[in-house]
Design a protein around this motif. Structure first.
Motif, PDB file in Angstrom:
ATOM      1  N   GLY A 138       0.823  -1.197   0.000  1.00 59.68           N
ATOM      2  CA  GLY A 138       0.000   0.000   0.000  1.00 59.68           C
ATOM      3  C   GLY A 138       0.862   1.254   0.000  1.00 59.68           C
ATOM      4  O   GLY A 138       2.040   1.247  -0.380  1.00 59.68           O
ATOM      5  N   THR A 139       0.279   2.372   0.430  1.00 64.49           N
ATOM      6  CA  THR A 139       0.977   3.651   0.419  1.00 64.49           C
ATOM      7  C   THR A 139       2.090   3.659   1.459  1.00 64.49           C
ATOM      8  O   THR A 139       1.841   3.536   2.657  1.00 64.49           O
ATOM      9  CB  THR A 139      -0.012   4.787   0.703  1.00 64.49           C
ATOM     10  N   ASN A 140       3.342   3.793   1.001  1.00 69.16           N
ATOM     11  CA  ASN A 140       4.501   3.935   1.871  1.00 69.16           C
ATOM     12  C   ASN A 140       5.593   4.631   1.089  1.00 69.16           C
ATOM     13  O   ASN A 140       5.467   4.839  -0.132  1.00 69.16           O
ATOM     14  CB  ASN A 140       4.979   2.566   2.386  1.00 69.16           C
ATOM     15  N   GLY A 141       6.680   5.014   1.766  1.00 68.72           N
ATOM     16  CA  GLY A 141       7.700   5.814   1.103  1.00 68.72           C
ATOM     17  C   GLY A 141       8.364   5.114  -0.056  1.00 68.72           C
ATOM     18  O   GLY A 141       8.478   5.653  -1.161  1.00 68.72           O
ATOM     19  N   ILE A 142       8.844   3.872   0.158  1.00 70.93           N
ATOM     20  CA  ILE A 142       9.556   3.151  -0.899  1.00 70.93           C
ATOM     21  C   ILE A 142       8.624   2.864  -2.065  1.00 70.93           C
ATOM     22  O   ILE A 142       8.963   3.112  -3.235  1.00 70.93           O
ATOM     23  CB  ILE A 142      10.161   1.857  -0.329  1.00 70.93           C
ATOM     24  N   GLY A 143       7.439   2.321  -1.781  1.00 72.23           N
ATOM     25  CA  GLY A 143       6.521   1.970  -2.858  1.00 72.23           C
ATOM     26  C   GLY A 143       6.055   3.175  -3.648  1.00 72.23           C
ATOM     27  O   GLY A 143       5.961   3.131  -4.877  1.00 72.23           O
ATOM     28  N   LEU A 144       5.771   4.299  -2.964  1.00 66.93           N
ATOM     29  CA  LEU A 144       5.283   5.482  -3.669  1.00 66.93           C
ATOM     30  C   LEU A 144       6.397   6.163  -4.455  1.00 66.93           C
ATOM     31  O   LEU A 144       6.155   6.734  -5.515  1.00 66.93           O
ATOM     32  CB  LEU A 144       4.657   6.450  -2.669  1.00 66.93           C
ATOM     33  N   ALA A 145       7.642   6.119  -3.949  1.00 64.13           N
ATOM     34  CA  ALA A 145       8.763   6.680  -4.705  1.00 64.13           C
ATOM     35  C   ALA A 145       8.960   5.921  -6.010  1.00 64.13           C
ATOM     36  O   ALA A 145       9.292   6.523  -7.046  1.00 64.13           O
ATOM     37  CB  ALA A 145      10.038   6.638  -3.869  1.00 64.13           C
ATOM     38  N   LEU A 146       8.755   4.592  -5.981  1.00 60.67           N
ATOM     39  CA  LEU A 146       8.857   3.815  -7.219  1.00 60.67           C
ATOM     40  C   LEU A 146       7.678   4.115  -8.145  1.00 60.67           C
ATOM     41  O   LEU A 146       7.851   4.164  -9.373  1.00 60.67           O
ATOM     42  CB  LEU A 146       8.905   2.324  -6.893  1.00 60.67           C
ATOM     43  N   ALA A 147       6.485   4.309  -7.578  1.00 67.33           N
ATOM     44  CA  ALA A 147       5.320   4.574  -8.415  1.00 67.33           C
ATOM     45  C   ALA A 147       5.362   5.967  -9.024  1.00 67.33           C
ATOM     46  O   ALA A 147       5.065   6.154 -10.204  1.00 67.33           O
ATOM     47  CB  ALA A 147       4.038   4.393  -7.593  1.00 67.33           C
ATOM     48  N   GLU A 148       5.737   6.969  -8.223  1.00 66.47           N
ATOM     49  CA  GLU A 148       5.779   8.350  -8.702  1.00 66.47           C
ATOM     50  C   GLU A 148       7.105   8.713  -9.335  1.00 66.47           C
ATOM     51  O   GLU A 148       7.218   9.738 -10.009  1.00 66.47           O
ATOM     52  CB  GLU A 148       5.498   9.311  -7.540  1.00 66.47           C
ATOM     53  N   ARG A 149       8.158   7.892  -9.061  1.00 69.29           N
ATOM     54  CA  ARG A 149       9.475   8.067  -9.677  1.00 69.29           C
ATOM     55  C   ARG A 149      10.078   9.437  -9.353  1.00 69.29           C
ATOM     56  O   ARG A 149      10.707  10.070 -10.183  1.00 69.29           O
ATOM     57  CB  ARG A 149       9.407   7.843 -11.184  1.00 69.29           C
ATOM     58  N   GLN A 150       9.877   9.888  -8.127  1.00 71.57           N
ATOM     59  CA  GLN A 150      10.427  11.156  -7.679  1.00 71.57           C
ATOM     60  C   GLN A 150      10.496  11.156  -6.153  1.00 71.57           C
ATOM     61  O   GLN A 150      10.071  10.197  -5.500  1.00 71.57           O
ATOM     62  CB  GLN A 150       9.567  12.325  -8.146  1.00 71.57           C
ATOM     63  N   LEU A 151      11.065  12.229  -5.578  1.00 72.89           N
ATOM     64  CA  LEU A 151      11.158  12.331  -4.129  1.00 72.89           C
ATOM     65  C   LEU A 151       9.764  12.381  -3.530  1.00 72.89           C
ATOM     66  O   LEU A 151       8.898  13.122  -3.992  1.00 72.89           O
ATOM     67  CB  LEU A 151      11.960  13.565  -3.733  1.00 72.89           C
ATOM     68  N   ILE A 152       9.565  11.576  -2.480  1.00 72.35           N
ATOM     69  CA  ILE A 152       8.253  11.435  -1.862  1.00 72.35           C
ATOM     70  C   ILE A 152       8.395  11.548  -0.354  1.00 72.35           C
ATOM     71  O   ILE A 152       9.320  10.992   0.239  1.00 72.35           O
ATOM     72  CB  ILE A 152       7.611  10.078  -2.231  1.00 72.35           C
ATOM     73  N   ARG A 153       7.472  12.266   0.278  1.00 72.88           N
ATOM     74  CA  ARG A 153       7.340  12.281   1.730  1.00 72.88           C
ATOM     75  C   ARG A 153       5.982  11.687   2.086  1.00 72.88           C
ATOM     76  O   ARG A 153       4.974  11.997   1.442  1.00 72.88           O
ATOM     77  CB  ARG A 153       7.449  13.703   2.284  1.00 72.88           C
TER      78      ARG A 153
END
Length: 1022
Positions: A134-149
């Motif tokens: 689900g929504t987490n830092g590592i997974g969302l950074a891979l999905a959005e392909r950019q820096l994520i908080r």
């Protein structure tokens, strides 16, 4: 490497770092979340729900087969050690995951954290990909392909609500691929602005170490190449490209290096002939190089023209795919010897059979895939130059000892042709004897062997690893695609065609299939208030047809998790490398997407945005290979350029629609009722812009009709507005019964005044126009015409003969001071008068005389009705893509029945008024016009009396019976009566007032000698 900035935090976020807890609860309950949640988080929640994930029972998979010593780990370990020292004593935990979300490394600011945290936050091997976590830092950074908080309650899983994290993808600097993710986790109250700076610097450090690994490979290949050349000793060396600056121009070098990059990227072995612009041919030889550490590469050397040779080098076969870079060396290459003082006689490397020579020193490094131009320059710090004093029989063994070469084998090297094919010297060795070695050097050999001077020099062009060369080649092709896009996209001002040009440019250079969806409003030239509400499939382009894409013209409805909607919301391109794992794409229409998965593998969705206006969505699909971030950047650039062109086309379409609406509104909305001619007309605007062409049909006194066609110079709103002013003025002048030449004179003066009143003050010549005006009289069947710089009309006679009357040309309107002449021609009943503007016959691709002959052929059928004639002319004569407006007016003339015309001539004697009046009443009674007789009797009495009293002989009376009854009285005087209001004490002055009350209209028409006063009354007048 440029990174996209992180998404701004939502307004009103909890200051303790917990994030939007209340919106999350609403979302989990199925309620709509309108605000308070960042777009990326909301999209991730929706994808997580579409995957069926549960926030309270979310178990992470564990992989035992992860690689603990891979590239990303080797590059990250020193960086993580420094990060751990930086955050020593804090509650920050540091992790590195691979491109699939599997955690490979863990570090802790406080070592005791490892004993208090659960296993999934301590032990490497757990997978944090969004599909499973689900929504987490590592997974969302891979999905959005950019820096994520991710802050507290923004996590999808319940167990992560008390923590926050910042994550950033780590890319391979050469390929641009995401190699992994660096993530910093911390308690929700530990938020620090410096965390973003720290993670960026750490990611850049890992990327630099990844680049250093590739650079080390290139350096090992170069050291092998240099050591092999030094080991041959003596003159058996090649030369570097820079040593041949006078032999090759920079353009020639660029061509050779471009071809060399292609050979390296394709791992091709053999020889290729490269033609240069000056007519020379250079042979590029490709051979494998393997370093002692196992790095495999390709060396590209050029066989240089111009060196003195006694025999010609024959290439029996050219290129072949290199099956392996460690194939046994099975052929020899003759060494190089050049006469003293020759430009190419510079020490340089020659690769030898022992490809793993000793080290070459600190200068033997190169950028990945870059041309090696510093090799063999003879400087003191060059390892080859330092060894140049060794004898021809010495070489450097791996142990550093000098070994003597066998006689006749000095300078042997790797082969340049595939096994079984040899490079032979014509006349000395036949291609049919591949196993016979070529004897070179100073050793003994057959008597007919060529000497070393018989072989041309070779220069090292480029050396590198095939996959690195592929990256360089891909980068060059991206530049070529952008260059091509600048010339192919936006060639027209048509919205649909511009979208097609974007798709045609991207296929197959970037994608295998492209779909473009535009709102209906944009296609009409307007701004769309809600792009998703009226989105329509506009273009489908691909390498083949028959795929189950939505057909062009159909409405498109994207689901809330679709990449297309996400890109439209964020305003940036969205990359889905693997559509089989793209939950948002799969969820929008499972049945349709399942059919597409058999044909497409990867997707980039890009919004078409320009000047703040949403213009649509472009979707790029690829099959067989996945898109990367470089492809996403390229797609974004292509879409941005196309969006500007589409917006220009949209604005032009909007303006053109406004001008066309104004133009059509200013043209006649209907034709007046009259009996003189049967009229048909057409107006065809230009494809590129709307001009100022017009036509008009004007009923005149005496059953006559005026026919008018004009053309205002220029295009656009100004021309349309000017056309309206000129048409109104021309109609007013014509209704004053001025002859054609006088009407043109008045129009010429008007155009001159408009020019002088130009607010821009640009002077004369800004406004101009041409005009053709004809007056047809059905009582005499004659037509009076004059033209001002306009093409002459075509006359279609009843027998089918088509002629172009010789009318005085006259100057265009606006020049001023030049006269206009009129000419009169006979038009028997049934003839057709065809008037047109120059857009019909003038075209840059056609000869005017040929077009006039085509028009003659199209008109040579007098039996056709005017409507059919208009259709035939536009179908056969008008250009397919008109660059100028076309106005066409076709009039079939009729003659007034002589039985409907009555005339009398009388002297200026009041006693004769009664006789003429009585004769007129009898004529009206014979034709059943008794109801109009009373009004006609009074009108004739007044007009004849005025002519006798104020005019001059001869006096003529005429009655015309058509749609109305027209009473005319003419005399030889040029004085005209005027209507006035008589005082109560006046004895006269009420005659014209009476005429005006009894008639529908009345007026004065001047003749070359005298005038005509006429009055028109209805047939039901009493």
């Amino acid at each position: 490497m440029v990174r996209s900035g992180e998404e701004p935090k939502p307004a009103g976020r909890a200051t303790d770092g917990t994030g939007p807890a209340h919106p999350r609860e609403l979302f989990l309950q199925g309620e709509p979340v309108a605000e308070g949640v960042r777009t990326s988080i909301l999209n991730s929640w929706q994808r997580s729900r579409s995957l069926g994930l549960s926030p309270d029972t979310l178990d992470l998979p564990y992989r035992e087969d992860f690689d603990p010593g891979g590239r990303i780990v080797r590059a990250a370990v020193p960086v993580l050690d420094r990060l751990q020292a930086t955050f020593a004593g804090s509650q920050v935990n540091i992790s590195v995951a691979d491109a699939n979300g599997t955690v490979l490394l863990r570090r802790f600011g406080e070592p005791s954290m490892a004993r208090s945290l659960p296993a999934i936050q301590v032990v490497p091997g757990f997978v944090f990909a969004e599909q499973v976590a689900g929504t987490n830092g590592i997974g969302l950074a891979l999905a959005e392909r950019q820096l994520i908080r991710v802050y507290g309650a923004e996590h999808f899983a319940e167990r992560s609500q008390q923590s926050a994290c910042v994550a950033l993808p780590v890319r391979d600097p050469l390929s641009g691929r995401i190699e992994g993710v660096l993530c910093l986790g911390y308690p929700r109250g530990f938020e620090r602005p410096a965390l973003g700076v720290a993670i960026r610097r750490a990611a850049e450090g890992i990327e630099r170490r990844l680049l250093a690994q590739s650079s080390a490979h290139e350096g090992a290949l170069l050291r092998t190449y240099l050591a092999a050349g030094a080991g041959t000793g003596g003159p058996h060396r090649g030369v570097a490209m820079d040593a041949l600056a006078n032999e090759f121009r920079s353009r020639d070098e660029a061509i050779l290096k471009e071809k060399a990059a292609e050979l390296i990227s394709g791992a091709q072995r053999g020889a290729v002939e490269v033609p240069l612009p000056d007519g020379r041919q250079v042979t590029l030889v490709s051979r494998p190089v393997t370093s002692s550490s196992g790095v495999r590469g390709i060396a590209i050397e050029a066989v240089l023209p111009g060196a003195p040779v006694r025999e010609t080098l024959a290439v029996t076969r050219q290129t072949d795919e290199l099956p392996t870079l460690t194939a046994p060396l099975s052929a020899t290459r003759p060494a190089i010897i050049l006469p003293p003082g020759h430009l190419a006689a510079v020490p340089g490397p020659v690769i030898t059979a022992d490809g793993d020579g000793g080290p070459a020193g600190p200068h033997a490094t190169a950028e990945p895939g870059a041309p090696l131009s510093a090799v063999g320059d003879g400087r003191a710090d060059n390892p080859v130059a330092r060894d140049s004093g060794r004898g021809s029989g010495e070489s450097d063994a791996p142990g550093g000892h000098h070994q003597a070469a066998e006689p006749g084998t000095a300078g042997r090297s790797q082969g340049v042709a595939e096994p079984g094919a040899a490079l032979t010297a014509r006349g000395s060795q036949s291609a049919s004897e591949p196993d016979t070695p070529l004897a070179v050097g100073d050793g003994p050999g057959p008597a007919d062997e060529p000497s070393e001077a018989a072989f041309p020099a070779r220069a090292l062009v480029m050396l590198g690893e095939p996959h690195v060369g592929a990256y360089a080649l891909a980068a060059r092709r991206r530049l070529e695609l952008l260059s091509e896009a600048s010339t192919r996209i936006g060639t027209t001002l048509d919205v649909r065609r511009t979208a097609e040009e974007l798709a045609e440019t991207a296929v197959p250079g970037l994608a295998d299939f492209v779909t473009i969806d535009l709102p209906d409003a944009v296609l009409r030239g307007e701004e769309s208030a809600d792009p998703l509400a009226d989105l329509r499939r506009t273009v489908v382009q691909g390498i083949r047809e028959g795929l189950p894409f939505t057909a062009p013209g159909e409405r498109i409805d994207f689901g809330p998790t679709a990449p297309q909607l996400r890109c439209l919301t964020s305003g940036e391109a969205v990359l889905e490398p693997d559509l089989k794992a793209a939950a948002g794409w799969l969820a929008q229409d499972p049945e349709h997407t399942a059919r597409l998965l058999a044909h497409v593998q990867s997707l980039i969705a890009v919004p078409l945005l320009a000047r703040g206006v949403v213009l649509g969505i472009a979707s790029f699909y690829r099959f067989g290979a996945s898109f990367g971030d470089d492809d996403r950047s390229l797609a974004q650039e292509l879409a941005s350029r196309a969006a500007l062109s589409i917006d220009n086309a949209r604005r032009y379409t909007h303006e053109r629609s406004m001008v066309l609406a104004l133009q059509r509104r200013l043209l006649p909305q209907g034709l007046p009722d009259q009996d003189a001619v049967e009229v048909a007309h057409r107006y065809l605007p230009a494809e590129s812009d709307v001009g100022g062409d017009w036509y008009d049909v004007i009923p005149l006194s005496g059953s006559r009709v005026g026919l008018l066609v004009g053309d205002v110079v220029g295009h656009g709103m100004l021309s349309a507005a000017t056309m309206g002013r000129l048409r109104t003025a021309a109609r007013s002048f014509a209704e004053l019964d001025f002859p054609p030449d006088e009407v043109l004179t008045h129009l010429d003066n008007l155009v001159g005044r408009l020019d002088r009143e130009d607010p821009d003050g640009k002077g004369a010549g800004v406004i101009g126009a041409t005009c053709l005006y004809a007056i047809y009289d059905p009582t005499t069947q004659r037509c009076l015409m004059a033209r001002a710089g306009h093409p002459p009309p075509a006359l279609v006679h009843p027998d089918g003969t088509v002629t172009y009357p010789e009318l005085p040309a006259g100057p265009p309107l606006g020049l001023g001071g030049l006269p206009f002449d009129a000419a009169e021609v006979d038009l028997p009943a049934g003839s057709q008068l065809v008037m047109y503007t120059d857009g019909l016959i003038e075209d840059r691709h056609r000869d005017v005389d040929e077009v006039l002959e085509q028009l003659r052929d199209a008109l040579a059928r007098p039996e056709r009705a005017p409507e059919e004639t208009c259709r035939a002319v536009l179908d056969t004569v008008a250009p397919a893509h008109p660059h100028d407006d076309i106005a066409l007016l076709v009039a079939r003339v009729h003659a007034l029945d002589p039985d409907r015309i009555a005339g009398w001539e009388m002297a200026a004697d009041p006693a004769l008024v009664g006789d003429v009046r009585a004769s007129a009443m009898r004529w009206l009674s014979d034709r059943g016009l008794d109801e109009a007789a009373f009004a006609a009797e009074l009108i004739l009495s007044e007009l004849i009396t005025n002519a006798i009293r104020h005019g001059a002989e001869p006096i003529r009376v005429r009655l015309l019976y058509g749609r109305t009854l027209i009473c005319e009285v003419s005399d030889a005087s040029n004085t005209a009566p005027h209507l006035r209001r008589a005082a109560s004490t006046d004895e006269g002055g009420r005659g014209l007032f009476l005429v005006a009350q009894l008639s529908q209209s009345w007026g004065t028409r001047y003749l070359p000698e005298g005038k005509v006063i006429w009055a028109e009354c209805g047939l039901d007048a009493a």
